[in-house]
Write a protein that holds these residues in place. Structure first.
Motif, PDB file in Angstrom:
ATOM      1  N   ALA A 295      40.595-105.801  21.021  1.00 21.88           N
ATOM      2  CA  ALA A 295      40.478-106.557  20.132  1.00 21.88           C
ATOM      3  C   ALA A 295      41.024-106.296  19.487  1.00 21.88           C
ATOM      4  N   CYS A 296      39.861-105.865  17.694  1.00 20.00           N
ATOM      5  CA  CYS A 296      40.042-105.690  16.805  1.00 20.00           C
ATOM      6  C   CYS A 296      40.709-103.878  15.808  1.00 20.00           C
ATOM      7  N   GLY A 297      40.347-103.564  17.057  1.00 23.89           N
ATOM      8  CA  GLY A 297      40.987-101.559  16.590  1.00 23.89           C
ATOM      9  C   GLY A 297      39.535-100.989  16.156  1.00 23.89           C
ATOM     10  N   ALA A 298      38.669-102.207  15.847  1.00 16.99           N
ATOM     11  CA  ALA A 298      36.923-100.876  15.149  1.00 16.99           C
ATOM     12  C   ALA A 298      36.954-100.110  16.321  1.00 16.99           C
ATOM     13  N   VAL A 299      36.384 -98.931  15.162  1.00 21.86           N
ATOM     14  CA  VAL A 299      35.115 -98.379  15.746  1.00 21.86           C
ATOM     15  C   VAL A 299      34.074 -99.188  16.635  1.00 21.86           C
TER      16      VAL A 299
ATOM     17  N   CYS B 148      31.439-105.070  19.917  1.00 21.40           N
ATOM     18  CA  CYS B 148      31.722-104.707  19.241  1.00 21.40           C
ATOM     19  C   CYS B 148      30.752-105.591  17.765  1.00 21.40           C
ATOM     20  N   PRO B 149      30.483-104.379  17.325  1.00 18.43           N
ATOM     21  CA  PRO B 149      29.520-104.804  15.339  1.00 18.43           C
ATOM     22  C   PRO B 149      30.558-105.686  14.739  1.00 18.43           C
TER      23      PRO B 149
ATOM     24  N   PRO C 105      33.648-108.641  23.616  1.00 19.20           N
ATOM     25  CA  PRO C 105      32.074-107.524  24.137  1.00 19.20           C
ATOM     26  C   PRO C 105      33.173-106.387  24.378  1.00 19.20           C
ATOM     27  N   ALA C 106      32.751-105.248  24.508  1.00 20.15           N
ATOM     28  CA  ALA C 106      33.686-103.514  23.916  1.00 20.15           C
ATOM     29  C   ALA C 106      33.424-103.143  25.797  1.00 20.15           C
TER      30      ALA C 106
END
Length: 348
Positions: free
Chosen positions: A26-30, A38-39, A44-45
């Motif tokens: 969704a946002c590209g964060a790790v 996703c923090p 949902p990851a």
């Protein structure tokens, strides 16, 4: 829910099955290994995956006019129970409703749980939705504006979502399903060619139509689902004889006593005019269906109607009988109760 940009899926350089960090789709964060959310954005990851599903869109007909004629509180009070009843019908057929959009909803058959007959389940659900809407309008709530349904089958991306269903579905199949719902008249179900091909054995369809669909370069073939497919083809006349489809099977042997007893029961019903029920019970594969087929073949003087009990849908004790009569008489969901009664009376 509609297809837009090409979806990003969670990826990693680690091997399959290894514990590793993911990239949020969704946002590209790790997303750290082992985390389910996703923090950064809270999505949902869950890695997205390709699946073949059947997507159903159902919309209320004339909703704009309805909303303009009522107070917003009245609109909400009416639509909420309508949508709840429609959603329950979808779930009874094994579908999931990941999105409700005020005057309509999207349902998915094949995710997160897949069945071998998802396309048929979706079309059956669509027909059940239309029948429910018609009954609701005629018997309980005249304000119900009617329903139009579109169904399509194909490959999509299925991933996690913050929706209550936890499911996001993206792909051109979703767009086409929504367009088919828009094109369907109130009380009608339009399906794409792929859905029709997968669910053609038990569903009756109208003639092939070719429609121009917004966003598609070429016209799209569509079919109207009009009811359940009759299993027995009947001849002309009000009192039709059974015309059992000829299938290449071996000769019928043994079980003469059982066959004779069933035939005697049939004679008794014809003589007395009193209905009787006989249940044939045995282990799977021993030939129960073949026995009944043989009885129907030998008794060409009888009218044979067939109904099925399915592992999904509303659990109604007389569902098989209702299906048999409905298909024999060609009853449609838009028939009034008076018309149905007249058709049944003519069968006697």
């Amino acid at each position: 829910m509609a297809a837009g940009k090409r979806p990003r899926v969670a990826t990693s350089s680690a091997g399959v099955g290894a514990s590793h960090a993911l990239t949020c789709s969704a946002c590209g964060a790790v997303v750290p290994a082992g985390e389910l959310v996703c923090p950064a954005c809270g999505e949902p990851a869950v890695p997205a995956e390709r699946k073949v599903v059947t997507v159903l869109f159902a919309d209320l007909a004339g909703y704009t006019a309805l909303a303009a004629s009522m107070d917003p509180e009245e609109v909400f009070g009416a639509i909420r129970p309508w949508m709840t009843g429609l959603r329950l019908i979808v779930e009874e057929h094994g579908g999931t409703v990941p999105q409700v959009m005020g005057d309509g909803f999207m349902a998915v058959f094949g995710a997160p749980v897949a069945h071998e007959d998802d396309a048929e389940r979706a079309v059956r659900a669509g027909l059940a939705l239309v029948r429910h809407g018609h009954r609701l309008r005629i018997e309980d709530d005249p304000a119900f504006p009617g329903l139009h349904v579109g169904i399509n089958t194909g490959e999509v991306i299925v991933g996690g979502s913050r929706e209550s269903s936890g499911l996001a579905v993206v792909g051109d199949v979703v767009n086409i399903s929504a367009r088919l719902a828009d094109m369907a008249a109130a009380g009608h179900v339009l399906v794409g060619a792929a859905t029709r091909d997968l669910a053609r054995g038990r569903i009756r369809y109208g003639r092939r139509q070719v429609r121009v669909v917004k966003g598609k370069a070429e016209p799209v073939p569509v079919y109207e689902a009009v009811g359940l497919q009759e299993r027995v083809r009947s001849g002309s006349g009000s009192r039709k004889k059974a015309d059992v489809a000829q299938v290449r099977v071996g000769p019928f042997v043994d079980r003469a006593a059982v066959l004779r007893r069933l035939s005697m029961e049939l004679d008794r019903v014809a003589r007395t005019g009193v209905a009787r029920v006989r249940v044939v019970v045995d282990e799977p594969g021993v030939g129960k269906s073949r026995l009944v087929e043989e009885l129907a073949r030998r008794r060409s003087d009888a009218l044979v109607m067939r109904g099925a009990c399915l592992p999904y849908g509303q659990r109604l004790p007389l569902a098989a009988l209702a299906e048999a009569i409905t298909e024999q008489l060609g009853i449609r969901g838009d028939w009034s109760p008076a018309r149905v009664r007249r058709a049944i009376a003519a069968l006697r």
